[in-house]
Scaffold this motif. Structure first.
Motif, mmCIF file in Angstrom:
data_model
loop_
_atom_site.group_PDB
_atom_site.id
_atom_site.type_symbol
_atom_site.label_atom_id
_atom_site.label_comp_id
_atom_site.label_asym_id
_atom_site.label_seq_id
_atom_site.Cartn_x
_atom_site.Cartn_y
_atom_site.Cartn_z
ATOM 1 N N ASP A 117 12.567 1.340 4.519
ATOM 2 C CA ASP A 117 13.163 0.003 4.455
ATOM 3 C C ASP A 117 12.227 -1.041 5.053
ATOM 4 O OD1 ASP A 117 15.430 1.103 3.312
ATOM 5 O OD2 ASP A 117 16.578 1.162 5.191
ATOM 6 N N ALA A 118 11.568 -0.685 6.164
ATOM 7 C CA ALA A 118 10.639 -1.616 6.802
ATOM 8 C C ALA A 118 9.434 -1.881 5.908
ATOM 9 C CB ALA A 118 10.199 -1.064 8.158
ATOM 10 N N TRP A 119 8.936 -0.839 5.249
ATOM 11 C CA TRP A 119 7.801 -1.006 4.311
ATOM 12 C C TRP A 119 8.167 -1.990 3.209
ATOM 13 C CZ3 TRP A 119 7.322 0.205 -0.981
ATOM 14 C CH2 TRP A 119 6.022 0.248 -1.497
ATOM 15 N N PRO A 145 3.868 -7.956 1.025
ATOM 16 C CA PRO A 145 2.756 -7.169 0.474
ATOM 17 C C PRO A 145 1.442 -7.532 1.156
ATOM 18 C CG PRO A 145 4.126 -8.033 -1.291
ATOM 19 C CD PRO A 145 4.602 -8.676 -0.025
ATOM 20 N N GLY A 146 0.696 -6.497 1.526
ATOM 21 C CA GLY A 146 -0.592 -6.713 2.167
ATOM 22 C C GLY A 146 -0.516 -6.945 3.653
ATOM 23 N N ASP A 147 0.681 -6.951 4.225
ATOM 24 C CA ASP A 147 0.841 -7.147 5.666
ATOM 25 C C ASP A 147 0.266 -5.949 6.408
ATOM 26 O OD1 ASP A 147 1.617 -7.492 8.254
ATOM 27 O OD2 ASP A 147 3.755 -7.732 7.857
ATOM 28 N N ASP A 182 0.847 -1.191 0.000
ATOM 29 C CA ASP A 182 0.000 0.000 0.000
ATOM 30 C C ASP A 182 0.886 1.246 0.000
ATOM 31 O OD1 ASP A 182 -1.810 2.029 0.453
ATOM 32 O OD2 ASP A 182 -2.811 1.050 2.147
ATOM 33 N N VAL A 183 0.796 2.052 -1.055
ATOM 34 C CA VAL A 183 1.656 3.238 -1.123
ATOM 35 C C VAL A 183 1.266 4.292 -0.091
ATOM 36 C CG1 VAL A 183 2.322 2.948 -3.538
ATOM 37 C CG2 VAL A 183 0.259 4.266 -2.970
ATOM 38 N N SER A 184 0.055 4.217 0.436
ATOM 39 C CA SER A 184 -0.318 5.174 1.485
ATOM 40 C C SER A 184 0.384 4.858 2.798
ATOM 41 C CB SER A 184 -1.839 5.206 1.683
ATOM 42 O OG SER A 184 -2.291 4.006 2.275
ATOM 43 N N GLU A 185 0.970 3.679 2.903
ATOM 44 C CA GLU A 185 1.728 3.305 4.097
ATOM 45 C C GLU A 185 3.237 3.473 3.891
ATOM 46 O OE1 GLU A 185 0.504 -0.621 5.175
ATOM 47 O OE2 GLU A 185 -1.419 0.058 5.981
ATOM 48 N N LEU A 186 3.634 3.868 2.698
ATOM 49 C CA LEU A 186 5.055 4.096 2.406
ATOM 50 C C LEU A 186 5.480 5.446 2.982
ATOM 51 C CD1 LEU A 186 7.741 3.598 0.893
ATOM 52 C CD2 LEU A 186 6.634 4.551 -1.166
ATOM 53 N N PRO A 187 6.387 5.478 3.958
ATOM 54 C CA PRO A 187 6.844 6.768 4.486
ATOM 55 C C PRO A 187 7.489 7.604 3.389
ATOM 56 C CG PRO A 187 7.484 4.971 5.944
ATOM 57 C CD PRO A 187 6.992 4.341 4.669
ATOM 58 N N LYS A 188 7.223 8.902 3.416
ATOM 59 C CA LYS A 188 7.698 9.769 2.341
ATOM 60 C C LYS A 188 7.691 11.212 2.821
ATOM 61 C CE LYS A 188 4.168 8.097 -0.060
ATOM 62 N NZ LYS A 188 3.257 7.496 0.965
ATOM 63 N N GLY A 195 5.141 1.581 -14.512
ATOM 64 C CA GLY A 195 5.706 0.289 -14.160
ATOM 65 C C GLY A 195 6.699 0.300 -13.012
ATOM 66 N N PHE A 196 6.641 1.294 -12.140
ATOM 67 C CA PHE A 196 7.538 1.302 -10.988
ATOM 68 C C PHE A 196 7.124 0.183 -10.031
ATOM 69 C CE2 PHE A 196 8.721 5.275 -12.701
ATOM 70 C CZ PHE A 196 9.856 5.752 -12.048
ATOM 71 N N ASP A 197 8.071 -0.695 -9.718
ATOM 72 C CA ASP A 197 7.771 -1.733 -8.741
ATOM 73 C C ASP A 197 7.981 -1.180 -7.327
ATOM 74 O OD1 ASP A 197 10.544 -1.798 -8.207
ATOM 75 O OD2 ASP A 197 10.874 -3.543 -9.492
ATOM 76 N N ASP A 198 7.728 -2.006 -6.339
ATOM 77 C CA ASP A 198 7.767 -1.504 -4.969
ATOM 78 C C ASP A 198 9.169 -1.028 -4.573
ATOM 79 O OD1 ASP A 198 5.096 -1.938 -4.753
ATOM 80 O OD2 ASP A 198 5.221 -3.616 -3.338
#
Length: 362
Positions: free
Chosen positions: A338-340, A345-347, A6-12, A306-309
Motif C-alpha cells: 500500500d505504501a509503495w 512514482p520515482g520517489d 520501481d517494481v524492484s521496490e514493490l514488496p512481494k 499493460g498492467f498499471d501500478d
C-alpha cells in the motif's frame, strides 16, 4: 514520458523458485571450475553473456535437453558450503527484487548422494535457509517436491520426511518434472500424507500439459496452489473454479516463453487469469537457465500486458496472500505494498517493507 514506480521496490512474495535453478551464473561457473565439471556448451554460452538457451520443452527431446542442462548445474553442488552459498545468494537476489518472503522448492533426493543421505541433505538445506534468513532478513521456507518421473512410493517417503520437518521450515509438498509423464492420481497417497501433516499442496500442472493436468491437481491432489497453471486459461469453467476456490497459480512468464509454452511474452495469458479472478503469484522458476529473476516477471506484466501500478500492486498482494507466511509477515508486506502504491512514482523514499519477521527493511 510517464513515470512509473520501481517494481524492484514493490514488496512481494516469491512462491515458485527451484533450488538449483536459483543459482547465480557466476557461482555455477566457479563451482564447475572448482570440481572440474565440464558444463554443456549451451549452458556455458548462456552463463558467459550469451542468450539464454531456447529450450522448446514442448516436445520430449526439448525437455530432455532442458533436464540435461539442469542436471549438469546440479552436479556442481557437492558440499554443505555450496548449499549454504546457493541459498544465501538466492535470498540476496530476492531482497534486491523486493521480495519479503521466499518459498524455495527442492527435491532433496537429488542432492542426497553427495550430502550423506536424504535426511542429512534436507537438514543441510534447512540449516542454510536459517542462516540466510539471519544474514539477509528475508523470510524463507522450503517446499519439498517429489519427482513425477520416479515411483510414487518415493513420493510417499518424501511426503513423510516433509511432514517430519514441518517445525523446521518445510511448509508444503509439490510434484515437479515433466507433467506429461505419469498421472497425478498415482501420487494421491503422498499428497494425502502431506495434507494430513498440515502442509500445503502445490503440484505443478497446466504448463507442458494442458487443462486436464490442472483439473487433476485439483481433483486428485487437493491442490492449494498450482505450479504454473497458465493453461487453465483455455477453459473458462476451470478459470471460474480456480477463482471460486481461491487457488493461487504460480505463474512464471519468462519460463513459459523460454520453454516454448508460448511464443512471445505477450502470449502468456496473464490478463485472462487476472480478469477471471484467479489469484496469481509471479515467479522466476529457474532464473539460472531463463535469465530473469523475480522483478523481471512484474516488468513483463507491465510492458507486455499493460498492467498499471495498481494492478501490479494487486499481483503482489495475491502473492502474499497465497503464501505460507505468518499473518504478521503478511500484514507487514501488505502494508508495504500500500505504501509503495501511495508514494509518488520515482520517489526514492518509497518503502519496500518493514518489520523484523523476515520482511525486508526499506
Amino acid at each position: 514520458m510517464e513515470r512509473v514506480r520501481d517494481v524492484s521496490e514493490l514488496p512481494k512474495a516469491h512462491l515458485h523458485l527451484h533450488f538449483t535453478g536459483s543459482m547465480r551464473p557466476g557461482t555455477l561457473l566457479e563451482l564447475a571450475d572448482k570440481y572440474g565439471v565440464r558444463l554443456p556448451e549451451a549452458l556455458t554460452d548462456a552463463l558467459t553473456g550469451g542468450e539464454s538457451p531456447r529450450l522448446r520443452a514442448t516436445d520430449e527431446r526439448g525437455w530432455f535437453r532442458f533436464q540435461r542442462l539442469y542436471d549438469a548445474a546440479r552436479s556442481c553442488l557437492r558440499e554443505p558450503e555450496d548449499i549454504q552459498r546457493l541459498v544465501r545468494e538466492a535470498a540476496e537476489e530476492d531482497v534486491k527484487d523486493g521480495s519479503g518472503w521466499l518459498e524455495i522448492q527442492v527435491d532433496p533426493t537429488s542432492y542426497a548422494p553427495r550430502l550423506g543421505g536424504l535426511i542429512p541433505a534436507l537438514e543441510i538445506i534447512l540449516d542454510a535457509v536459517e542462516s540466510a534468513m539471519r544474514e539477509t532478513g528475508l523470510g524463507m521456507r522450503v517446499l519439498v517436491a517429489a519427482n513425477r518421473m520416479k515411483h510414487p512410493l518415493d513420493a510417499r517417503t518424501l511426503a513423510r520426511l516433509a511432514v517430519r520437518y514441518a517445525d523446521r521450515g518445510v511448509i508444503g509438498f509439490g510434484l515437479s518434472n515433466d507433467e506429461r509423464r505419469g498421472l497425478a492420481r498415482d501420487f494421491d497417497r503422498a499428497f494425502a500424507i502431506a495434507r494430513d501433516g498440515g502442509l500445503l499442496s502445490a503440484p505443478h500442472g497446466g504448463e507442458l500439459a494442458g487443462v486436464a493436468s490442472v483439473r487433476d491437481c485439483l481433483d486428485d491432489l487437493g491442490a492449494d496452489r498450482i505450479g504454473h497453471g497458465v493453461r487453465a486459461a483455455e477453459d473458462p469453467r476451470l478459470l471460474k473454479r480456480l477463482a471460486d476456490r481461491g487457488v493461487t497459480c504460480e505463474v512464471c512468464p519468462a519460463s513459459n516463453v523460454a520453454l516454448g509454452v508460448y511464443e512471445k511474452p505477450e502470449d502468456v495469458p496473464l490478463r485472462t487469469l487476472f480478469e477471471a479472478g484467479v489469484p496469481m503469484a509471479l515467479g522466476a522458476d529457474d532464473p539460472l537457465l531463463f535469465g530473469a529473476r523475480l522483478a523481471a516477471q512484474y516488468e513483463i506484466a507491465r510492458r507486455y500486458h499493460g498492467f498499471d501500478d495498481a494492478e501490479l500492486a494487486e499481483l503482489a498482494r495475491q502473492s502474499v496472500r497465497g503464501s505460507a507466511a505468518p499473518k504478521d509477515v503478511q500484514d507487514e508486506l501488505l502494508s508495504g505494498i500500500d505504501a509503495w502504491l501511495a508514494a509518488a512514482p520515482g520517489d526514492p523514499g518509497t518503502p519496500v517493507g518493514a518489520g523484523p519477521a523476515g520482511v525486508r527493511q526499506g
